[in-house]
Design a protein around this motif. Structure first.
Motif, PDB file in Angstrom:
ATOM      1  N   LYS A  28       5.542  -8.572  -6.212  1.00 17.58           N
ATOM      2  CA  LYS A  28       6.806  -7.958  -5.800  1.00 17.58           C
ATOM      3  C   LYS A  28       7.185  -6.812  -6.732  1.00 17.58           C
ATOM      4  N   ILE A  29       7.005  -7.013  -8.029  1.00 19.13           N
ATOM      5  CA  ILE A  29       7.323  -5.945  -8.985  1.00 19.13           C
ATOM      6  C   ILE A  29       6.422  -4.738  -8.759  1.00 19.13           C
ATOM      7  N   TRP A  30       5.118  -4.988  -8.531  1.00 21.88           N
ATOM      8  CA  TRP A  30       4.172  -3.885  -8.305  1.00 21.88           C
ATOM      9  C   TRP A  30       4.512  -3.123  -7.031  1.00 21.88           C
ATOM     10  N   GLN A  31       4.860  -3.840  -5.965  1.00 19.19           N
ATOM     11  CA  GLN A  31       5.235  -3.178  -4.718  1.00 19.19           C
ATOM     12  C   GLN A  31       6.522  -2.367  -4.881  1.00 19.19           C
ATOM     13  N   GLY A  32       7.453  -2.844  -5.715  1.00 20.66           N
ATOM     14  CA  GLY A  32       8.675  -2.113  -5.947  1.00 20.66           C
ATOM     15  C   GLY A  32       8.448  -0.809  -6.698  1.00 20.66           C
ATOM     16  N   GLN A  33       7.429  -0.773  -7.548  1.00 19.78           N
ATOM     17  CA  GLN A  33       7.123   0.431  -8.327  1.00 19.78           C
ATOM     18  C   GLN A  33       6.061   1.306  -7.668  1.00 19.78           C
ATOM     19  N   LEU A  34       5.552   0.892  -6.510  1.00 24.63           N
ATOM     20  CA  LEU A  34       4.435   1.609  -5.896  1.00 24.63           C
ATOM     21  C   LEU A  34       4.832   3.024  -5.479  1.00 24.63           C
ATOM     22  N   SER A  35       6.002   3.192  -4.879  1.00 27.41           N
ATOM     23  CA  SER A  35       6.414   4.522  -4.408  1.00 27.41           C
ATOM     24  C   SER A  35       6.505   5.507  -5.560  1.00 27.41           C
ATOM     25  N   ALA A  36       7.080   5.075  -6.681  1.00 34.39           N
ATOM     26  CA  ALA A  36       7.203   5.958  -7.842  1.00 34.39           C
ATOM     27  C   ALA A  36       5.837   6.311  -8.420  1.00 34.39           C
ATOM     28  N   ASN A  37       4.930   5.333  -8.474  1.00 34.55           N
ATOM     29  CA  ASN A  37       3.587   5.616  -9.001  1.00 34.55           C
ATOM     30  C   ASN A  37       2.832   6.586  -8.104  1.00 34.55           C
ATOM     31  N   LEU A  38       2.974   6.434  -6.781  1.00 34.75           N
ATOM     32  CA  LEU A  38       2.304   7.354  -5.867  1.00 34.75           C
ATOM     33  C   LEU A  38       2.863   8.773  -6.006  1.00 34.75           C
ATOM     34  N   LYS A  39       4.160   8.859  -6.199  1.00 33.45           N
ATOM     35  CA  LYS A  39       4.775  10.184  -6.357  1.00 33.45           C
ATOM     36  C   LYS A  39       4.318  10.840  -7.649  1.00 33.45           C
ATOM     37  N   ASN A  40       4.234  10.085  -8.732  1.00 30.76           N
ATOM     38  CA  ASN A  40       3.803  10.646 -10.014  1.00 30.76           C
ATOM     39  C   ASN A  40       2.337  11.070  -9.991  1.00 30.76           C
ATOM     40  N   SER A  41       1.515  10.380  -9.192  1.00 32.16           N
ATOM     41  CA  SER A  41       0.088  10.698  -9.112  1.00 32.16           C
ATOM     42  C   SER A  41      -0.240  11.625  -7.948  1.00 32.16           C
ATOM     43  N   ASN A  42       0.788  12.039  -7.193  1.00 31.86           N
ATOM     44  CA  ASN A  42       0.576  12.891  -6.015  1.00 31.86           C
ATOM     45  C   ASN A  42      -0.441  12.241  -5.070  1.00 31.86           C
ATOM     46  N   ALA A  43      -0.240  10.954  -4.785  1.00 26.03           N
ATOM     47  CA  ALA A  43      -1.169  10.184  -3.954  1.00 26.03           C
ATOM     48  C   ALA A  43      -0.432   9.622  -2.746  1.00 26.03           C
ATOM     49  N   HIS A  44      -1.173   9.135  -1.801  1.00 29.04           N
ATOM     50  CA  HIS A  44      -0.593   8.498  -0.618  1.00 29.04           C
ATOM     51  C   HIS A  44      -1.496   7.358  -0.173  1.00 29.04           C
ATOM     52  N   ILE A  45      -0.946   6.457   0.645  1.00 28.17           N
ATOM     53  CA  ILE A  45      -1.688   5.303   1.150  1.00 28.17           C
ATOM     54  C   ILE A  45      -2.396   5.692   2.446  1.00 28.17           C
ATOM     55  N   PHE A  46      -3.717   5.512   2.493  1.00 24.55           N
ATOM     56  CA  PHE A  46      -4.454   5.797   3.728  1.00 24.55           C
ATOM     57  C   PHE A  46      -4.907   4.530   4.447  1.00 24.55           C
ATOM     58  N   SER A  47      -4.759   3.365   3.826  1.00 24.74           N
ATOM     59  CA  SER A  47      -5.086   2.104   4.504  1.00 24.74           C
ATOM     60  C   SER A  47      -4.320   0.968   3.831  1.00 24.74           C
ATOM     61  N   GLN A  48      -3.925  -0.018   4.647  1.00 26.81           N
ATOM     62  CA  GLN A  48      -3.189  -1.167   4.143  1.00 26.81           C
ATOM     63  C   GLN A  48      -3.415  -2.354   5.072  1.00 26.81           C
ATOM     64  N   ASN A  49      -3.931  -3.455   4.531  1.00 23.77           N
ATOM     65  CA  ASN A  49      -4.247  -4.645   5.329  1.00 23.77           C
ATOM     66  C   ASN A  49      -3.750  -5.895   4.597  1.00 23.77           C
ATOM     67  N   VAL A  50      -3.273  -6.850   5.386  1.00 28.69           N
ATOM     68  CA  VAL A  50      -2.839  -8.139   4.853  1.00 28.69           C
ATOM     69  C   VAL A  50      -3.440  -9.237   5.730  1.00 28.69           C
ATOM     70  N   THR A  51      -4.137 -10.171   5.124  1.00 26.58           N
ATOM     71  CA  THR A  51      -4.721 -11.309   5.840  1.00 26.58           C
ATOM     72  C   THR A  51      -4.336 -12.598   5.121  1.00 26.58           C
ATOM     73  N   SER A  52      -4.349 -13.705   5.864  1.00 28.90           N
ATOM     74  CA  SER A  52      -4.023 -15.005   5.283  1.00 28.90           C
ATOM     75  C   SER A  52      -4.976 -16.067   5.819  1.00 28.90           C
ATOM     76  N   GLU A  53      -5.150 -17.107   5.026  1.00 26.26           N
ATOM     77  CA  GLU A  53      -6.010 -18.239   5.401  1.00 26.26           C
ATOM     78  C   GLU A  53      -5.252 -19.528   5.131  1.00 26.26           C
ATOM     79  N   ASP A  54      -5.191 -20.402   6.127  1.00 27.94           N
ATOM     80  CA  ASP A  54      -4.484 -21.676   6.000  1.00 27.94           C
ATOM     81  C   ASP A  54      -5.417 -22.702   5.347  1.00 27.94           C
ATOM     82  N   LEU A  55      -5.058 -23.142   4.147  1.00 27.18           N
ATOM     83  CA  LEU A  55      -5.866 -24.106   3.390  1.00 27.18           C
ATOM     84  C   LEU A  55      -5.249 -25.507   3.406  1.00 27.18           C
ATOM     85  N   SER A  56      -4.307 -25.754   4.307  1.00 28.24           N
ATOM     86  CA  SER A  56      -3.602 -27.040   4.312  1.00 28.24           C
ATOM     87  C   SER A  56      -4.559 -28.211   4.514  1.00 28.24           C
ATOM     88  N   LEU A  57      -5.432 -28.112   5.527  1.00 22.82           N
ATOM     89  CA  LEU A  57      -6.328 -29.220   5.838  1.00 22.82           C
ATOM     90  C   LEU A  57      -7.297 -29.481   4.690  1.00 22.82           C
TER      91      LEU A  57
END
Length: 293
Positions: free
Chosen positions: A125-154
């Motif tokens: 959460k802290i890293w995501q909160g600072q991500l916009s500022a870091n991208l602006k300082n590095s003159n960078a942008h996000i070109f891909s973003q993926n989130v996946t999950s796996e259920d390990l309950s069983l």
């Protein structure tokens, strides 16, 4: 009369000794039988299948985040250095670096680096909160973003149930070894089973710890790519690559010609003289026929 009393006393003593020996043998036989019965019961418990039921607890999810960033060469270095510093500053309890890979091609300006981390949700959460500022300082942008999950309950429920059964089995084996003296062979067999059960317990505990860690933390993969490398793959890439590879293609064709000549020269050394002799013989034969005519 005195002799008769001595005989009666001796007979009584023999009967008492015989009864004691029979009782001792019976007790030893009973202990052996009890040991065998207990070991058989342990064997049956060890071979019994483990049944587990999924409770109504919330699902145990393991999350994988994948981000791709694009920037200039200096921006890529600045961005990855900032993320590495933040991870190192948080400590091993909050952020662990799994791997770091770099693919660089100075001739084409290609720069690609990949950072693989395992982090806690709080650090995420802290890293995501600072991500916009870091991208602006590095003159960078996000070109891909993926989130996946796996259920390990069983897997977690099954592993936990298996571990509890093995712990109960270990306690029964320890009770047999301590409280049921028997033959040496039976004790050795019980201790062998105890060693195997302890090995299964250690394996189940390790598996459960890994599963719980995957649920408690987040797997984060960060890819940093230079804009020169991203721009190299566009509509005009085939044309620009063709012009860039003119000299390379010429050398490839020259190599093919040299290789072909290396195969043809030995054949020409043999075939050309044969053809010349055949033509000469054919002309002589034709001339002789003309002379006769």
């Amino acid at each position: 009369m005195k002799k008769l009393s001595v005989v009666i006393w001796a007979a009584t003593a023999l009967m008492i000794l015989s009864g004691c020996s029979k009782q001792t043998a019976t007790e030893e036989s009973y202990a052996d039988e009890k040991m065998n019965v207990n070991i058989q019961a342990v064997d049956a418990a060890a071979s019994a299948p483990v049944h587990s039921t999924v409770t109504s607890a919330p699902p145990q999810l393991a999350y994988d985040y994948d981000y791709g960033f694009s920037s200039g060469t200096k921006g890529v270095d600045a961005l990855i250095n900032a993320d590495q510093s933040a991870c190192a500053k948080a400590g091993q309890a909050a952020c662990q670096m799994i791997s770091m890979r770099a693919d660089n091609n100075p001739g084409s300006g290609f720069v690609r680096k990949t950072l693989e981390l395992r982090v806690t949700p709080e650090w995420m959460k802290i890293w995501q909160g600072q991500l916009s500022a870091n991208l602006k300082n590095s003159n960078a942008h996000i070109f891909s973003q993926n989130v996946t999950s796996e259920d390990l309950s069983l897997q977690i429920v099954d592993t936990d149930a298996h571990l509890k059964n093995k712990l109960a089995l270990r306690d029964r084996l320890l009770n047999i070894i301590k409280n049921n003296p028997g033959k040496i062979g039976d004790l050795v067999e019980a201790e062998t089973q105890l060693s195997q059960v302890q090995s299964d317990i250690d394996s189940a505990q390790s598996t459960l710890a890994v599963l719980q860690k995957r649920v408690a933390t987040t797997h984060l993969t960060l890819t940093y790519q230079s804009e020169a490398a991203a721009a190299s793959h566009n509509t005009f890439s085939p044309v620009t690559d063709a012009f860039r590879n003119i000299l390379n293609n010429m050398m490839i064709m020259l190599g093919i010609i040299i290789s072909a000549a290396a195969f043809l020269i030995p054949l020409l050394i043999v075939i050309v003289p044969l053809i010349w002799l055949f033509v000469k013989w054919f002309r002589k034969r034709k001339a002789s026929k003309i002379g006769k005519a």
